[in-house]
Design a protein around this motif. Structure first.
Motif, PDB file in Angstrom:
ATOM      1  N   ASP A 285       0.828  -1.209   0.000  1.00 15.92           N
ATOM      2  CA  ASP A 285       0.000   0.000   0.000  1.00 15.92           C
ATOM      3  C   ASP A 285       0.862   1.257   0.000  1.00 15.92           C
ATOM      4  N   LYS A 286       1.886   1.284   0.832  1.00 11.73           N
ATOM      5  CA  LYS A 286       2.756   2.455   0.913  1.00 11.73           C
ATOM      6  C   LYS A 286       3.555   2.631  -0.375  1.00 11.73           C
ATOM      7  N   MET A 287       4.033   1.520  -0.922  1.00 10.02           N
ATOM      8  CA  MET A 287       4.801   1.601  -2.163  1.00 10.02           C
ATOM      9  C   MET A 287       3.933   2.180  -3.288  1.00 10.02           C
ATOM     10  N   ILE A 288       2.714   1.716  -3.396  1.00 10.70           N
ATOM     11  CA  ILE A 288       1.833   2.199  -4.461  1.00 10.70           C
ATOM     12  C   ILE A 288       1.456   3.660  -4.216  1.00 10.70           C
TER      13      ILE A 288
ATOM     14  N   PHE B 146      13.034  -5.959 -12.124  1.00 13.72           N
ATOM     15  CA  PHE B 146      12.576  -5.145 -13.248  1.00 13.72           C
ATOM     16  C   PHE B 146      11.980  -3.825 -12.752  1.00 13.72           C
ATOM     17  N   ILE B 147      11.125  -3.902 -11.727  1.00 12.51           N
ATOM     18  CA  ILE B 147      10.485  -2.703 -11.176  1.00 12.51           C
ATOM     19  C   ILE B 147      11.552  -1.733 -10.659  1.00 12.51           C
ATOM     20  N   LEU B 148      12.521  -2.269  -9.959  1.00 11.87           N
ATOM     21  CA  LEU B 148      13.593  -1.432  -9.421  1.00 11.87           C
ATOM     22  C   LEU B 148      14.332  -0.704 -10.545  1.00 11.87           C
ATOM     23  N   THR B 149      14.686  -1.429 -11.601  1.00 12.59           N
ATOM     24  CA  THR B 149      15.364  -0.829 -12.747  1.00 12.59           C
ATOM     25  C   THR B 149      14.495   0.248 -13.396  1.00 12.59           C
ATOM     26  N   GLU B 150      13.213  -0.044 -13.546  1.00 11.50           N
ATOM     27  CA  GLU B 150      12.291   0.919 -14.153  1.00 11.50           C
ATOM     28  C   GLU B 150      12.154   2.180 -13.305  1.00 11.50           C
ATOM     29  N   LEU B 151      12.060   2.015 -11.983  1.00 12.14           N
ATOM     30  CA  LEU B 151      11.906   3.183 -11.118  1.00 12.14           C
ATOM     31  C   LEU B 151      13.154   4.060 -11.131  1.00 12.14           C
TER      32      LEU B 151
ATOM     33  N   ALA C   5       3.943   4.993 -13.896  1.00  8.76           N
ATOM     34  CA  ALA C   5       2.589   4.451 -14.046  1.00  8.76           C
ATOM     35  C   ALA C   5       2.643   2.988 -14.466  1.00  8.76           C
ATOM     36  N   GLY C   6       3.576   2.639 -15.342  1.00  8.91           N
ATOM     37  CA  GLY C   6       3.721   1.243 -15.766  1.00  8.91           C
ATOM     38  C   GLY C   6       4.080   0.337 -14.598  1.00  8.91           C
ATOM     39  N   CYS C   7       4.944   0.803 -13.729  1.00 11.11           N
ATOM     40  CA  CYS C   7       5.307   0.015 -12.532  1.00 11.11           C
ATOM     41  C   CYS C   7       4.097  -0.153 -11.619  1.00 11.11           C
ATOM     42  N   ARG C   8       3.391   0.937 -11.407  1.00 17.29           N
ATOM     43  CA  ARG C   8       2.208   0.889 -10.546  1.00 17.29           C
ATOM     44  C   ARG C   8       1.182  -0.098 -11.097  1.00 17.29           C
TER      45      ARG C   8
END
Length: 127
Positions: free
Chosen positions: A30-33, A86-91, A104-107
């Motif tokens: 929840d916090k991450m999103i 992947f998410i980490l790299t994208e962020l 937005a894609g990560c979310r």
């Protein structure tokens, strides 16, 4: 005299201290999103400082999720670890390039996971 912010902080700390592992996982998601939503909004609004702070915090959560994941616990865990990578790299890339679309894609990838963990946590609590 105890102030309202102090009471709120104590309530939040008590909630974390007494939460089950499943509930803690959902709280992290929840916090991450929330960080991703706020980071995306900050990027769209040109507030680089807030965006950087929110995206860095989301990255810290992803790292925590990835490092605490037991990849031997179930057959899907290695794929989840890869997704976290992947998410980490994208962020990181989104933060550098100031791309709200990448955030937005990560979310969009993480929201269904959060919902699935929430459902599992509820089923575990009810069972």
């Amino acid at each position: 005299m105890t102030t309202a912010p102090q009471l709120r902080n104590r309530y939040l700390q008590d909630s974390v201290n007494t939460a089950s592992p499943a509930k803690l996982l959902v709280m992290l998601y929840d916090k991450m999103i929330l960080d991703l939503v706020q980071g995306e909004e900050a990027l769209r609004g040109g507030d680089r400082e807030v965006a950087n702070y929110k995206l860095n915090h989301a990255q810290e959560i992803v790292l925590e999720l990835r490092t605490t994941l037991n990849v031997d616990a179930w057959d899907g865990a290695p794929r989840l670890a890869n997704l976290y990578g992947f998410i980490l790299t994208e962020l990181i890339g989104a933060n550098i390039s100031q791309s709200p679309e990448r955030v937005a894609g990560c979310r969009e990838l993480l929201e269904p996971l959060r919902d699935a963990w929430r459902e599992a946590a509820s089923a575990t609590a009810a069972g």
